[in-house]
Design an enzyme around this catalytic site. Structure first.
Site, PDB file in Angstrom:
ATOM      1  N   ARG A  30       0.824  -1.212   0.000  1.00 36.22           N
ATOM      2  CA  ARG A  30       0.000   0.000   0.000  1.00 36.22           C
ATOM      3  C   ARG A  30       0.861   1.266   0.000  1.00 36.22           C
ATOM      4  O   ARG A  30       0.488   2.277  -0.599  1.00 36.22           O
ATOM      5  CB  ARG A  30      -0.948  -0.034   1.206  1.00 36.22           C
ATOM      6  CG  ARG A  30      -2.075  -1.073   1.047  1.00 36.22           C
ATOM      7  CD  ARG A  30      -2.671  -1.475   2.388  1.00 36.22           C
ATOM      8  NE  ARG A  30      -3.847  -2.319   2.259  1.00 36.22           N
ATOM      9  CZ  ARG A  30      -3.810  -3.629   2.024  1.00 36.22           C
ATOM     10  NH1 ARG A  30      -2.647  -4.253   1.857  1.00 36.22           N
ATOM     11  NH2 ARG A  30      -4.935  -4.330   1.946  1.00 36.22           N
ATOM     12  N   ASP A 323      -4.025 -15.355   7.204  1.00 35.80           N
ATOM     13  CA  ASP A 323      -2.731 -15.845   6.733  1.00 35.80           C
ATOM     14  C   ASP A 323      -1.995 -16.671   7.780  1.00 35.80           C
ATOM     15  O   ASP A 323      -0.956 -17.266   7.483  1.00 35.80           O
ATOM     16  CB  ASP A 323      -1.841 -14.672   6.309  1.00 35.80           C
ATOM     17  CG  ASP A 323      -2.328 -14.016   5.029  1.00 35.80           C
ATOM     18  OD1 ASP A 323      -2.928 -14.721   4.194  1.00 35.80           O
ATOM     19  OD2 ASP A 323      -2.113 -12.802   4.861  1.00 35.80           O
ATOM     20  N   ARG A 399       3.672 -19.898   2.742  1.00 35.58           N
ATOM     21  CA  ARG A 399       3.275 -20.118   4.139  1.00 35.58           C
ATOM     22  C   ARG A 399       3.220 -21.613   4.483  1.00 35.58           C
ATOM     23  O   ARG A 399       3.487 -22.000   5.617  1.00 35.58           O
ATOM     24  CB  ARG A 399       1.952 -19.418   4.433  1.00 35.58           C
ATOM     25  CG  ARG A 399       2.055 -17.907   4.218  1.00 35.58           C
ATOM     26  CD  ARG A 399       1.004 -17.109   4.916  1.00 35.58           C
ATOM     27  NE  ARG A 399       0.957 -15.752   4.379  1.00 35.58           N
ATOM     28  CZ  ARG A 399       1.785 -14.770   4.726  1.00 35.58           C
ATOM     29  NH1 ARG A 399       2.731 -14.996   5.618  1.00 35.58           N
ATOM     30  NH2 ARG A 399       1.673 -13.569   4.179  1.00 35.58           N
TER      31      ARG A 399
END
Length: 442
Positions: A30, A323, A399
């Site tokens: 961002r 996540d 992950r």
């Protein structure tokens, strides 16, 4: 084609030390996007220097932003809101789902053609949830394989402001619509029934956007953004990523006599689901030196080995830890009793079908678990005896790779993952950091 690089984790004793986790991935993306849109210079300290973030930076450069790196400082000279340039070639996001989806929202209202491509993993991830609201705003989409990459956006001459209720809790959808609203006349409204990470709203306000948030009695948020604001460059200090911190946290909780400190970790309320769940399981995690950095709550985390018990994680908590479920599943495997994770169907559209891949990895390492369409139940043994020994196929999912390396540090038998390369998409320093704390990975 590059060769895969397998990696094996071995049972380790006592993790100790102090580490500083890399910058938060969500805020890094961002910062680059808003810095590239704003007038003047944006200075970013502590950005996550990973493959995903590099791909977003390259996209912003292709759209007209000037980005210079000086040691750990990134300097962005933005185009000014409404002044992006048409990219001369497709924007390649590699594995960066966040970058791709947010930039789709940002460029959608521009009266130009923009093509998005990605790697094999990203090209399997559905984009309809972003494309549907963009089409309502007047954006035309050309996609050969349904709502998947590669795809091309054709922005309209005049974009329609919309009032859009998000059908599934997703910070990416919310953020994409708000970014589209920046170059849309009138007021764009996003209705969010369940709070998701709110970095976009905080950062838009900091850059000068006119954004108001209302909340009704049921907790539904109404986010109103006025179009065509003047955005001004900012100085941003990015705190450490709690999603990356999850892995050393779980390792230290499970490995006997461990005592580690992780410095400068983001503890935004919309990202605290894992720590809240681990506290319920009996984890010794202290928040030290709590403070604010750039409008975000930050703390140092002291983590000591703990005896964990199984819990039920309600579906309402999923957006605040989406996540972190792979790391939680590892903790659950060594906890005493049953851990039930509800409302996690979103895992099926991550870098892999993360729910299925996670269950498979647990089973081949002799963990008793049950997988449903939107839930995972892990039956913990309360010990490492008999666990491990598996060879985990990671399906290009960073992950999954990190989670099962943590598993192997705790289990009786070593655990091997088929490929470590994709770890660089979010946490390039993961293996040396774990080794620095005393973990055995080679």
């Amino acid at each position: 084609m590059q060769k895969t690089i397998p990696m094996t984790a071995y049972k380790s004793t006592r993790l100790s030390g102090i580490i500083k986790i890399p910058g938060d991935k969500s805020i890094s993306h961002r910062s680059l996007i808003l810095g590239g849109l704003a007038s003047g210079e944006t200075h970013i300290h502590g950005i996550l220097e990973s493959d995903d973030v590099f791909n977003t930076a390259a996209a912003m450069q292709a759209l007209g932003a000037c980005i210079i790196k000086k040691d750990d400082l990134w300097i962005i000279r933005g185009t000014g809101n409404g002044c992006l340039l048409a990219a001369q070639k497709p924007l390649d996001f590699g594995n960066a789902g966040t970058g791709a989806r947010l930039v789709m929202g940002m460029v959608g209202p521009y009266h130009m053609k923009t093509t998005f491509i990605g790697d094999a993993s990203l090209s399997k991830r559905p984009m309809a949830r972003i494309l549907d609201p963009l089409q309502l705003m007047g954006v035309e989409i050309e996609a050969t394989h349904g709502n998947y990459l590669p795809l091309t956006l054709y922005g309209p001459k005049m974009t329609n402001p919309i009032c859009y209720r998000i059908p599934v809790a997703s910070a990416q959808v919310k953020s994409a619509i708000l970014l589209a609203g920046l170059n849309t006349a009138g007021t764009t409204t996003v209705i969010e029934p369940i709070l998701t990470r709110d970095h976009t709203e905080k950062m838009l306000k900091a850059f000068g956007a006119k954004l108001e948030i209302e909340k009704n009695a049921e907790g539904t948020r109404f986010i109103h953004l006025n179009g065509h604001p003047h955005l001004t460059g900012q100085t941003i200090h990015i705190p450490g990523d709690p999603s990356s911190a999850a892995f050393p946290i779980v390792a230290a909780l499970l490995i006997e006599d461990s005592d580690i400190t992780i410095e400068n970790v983001l503890i935004n309320n919309s990202r605290m689901g894992l720590i809240e769940t681990l506290w319920e399981m009996g984890a010794q995690i202290e928040l030290l030196n709590q403070r604010q950095t750039g409008g975000e709550d930050v703390a140092n985390l002291r983590v000591k080995s703990s005896v964990l018990k199984g819990v039920t994680v309600p579906k309402e908590r999923a957006p605040s830890m989406i996540d972190e479920y792979p790391a939680l599943a590892v903790a659950a495997a060594f906890a005493e009793g049953k851990t039930v994770m509800l409302g996690i169907e979103e895992l099926r559209v991550k870098e892999s079908d993360r729910l299925s891949v996670l269950a498979q990895g647990l089973k081949i390492n002799h963990v008793d678990c049950e997988e449903g369409q939107d839930f995972l139940i892990v039956h913990g043994k309360g010990s490492a005896k008999g666990l491990g020994g598996g060879h985990v196929t990671t399906h290009l999912d960073h992950r999954i790779a990190m989670s099962f390396l943590i598993f192997g540090l705790v289990s009786e038998k070593p655990v091997t993952i088929d490929d470590k390369r994709m770890i660089a998409t979010s946490f390039p320093e993961f293996i040396p950091f774990i080794q620095q704390l005393g973990g055995k990975i080679s």
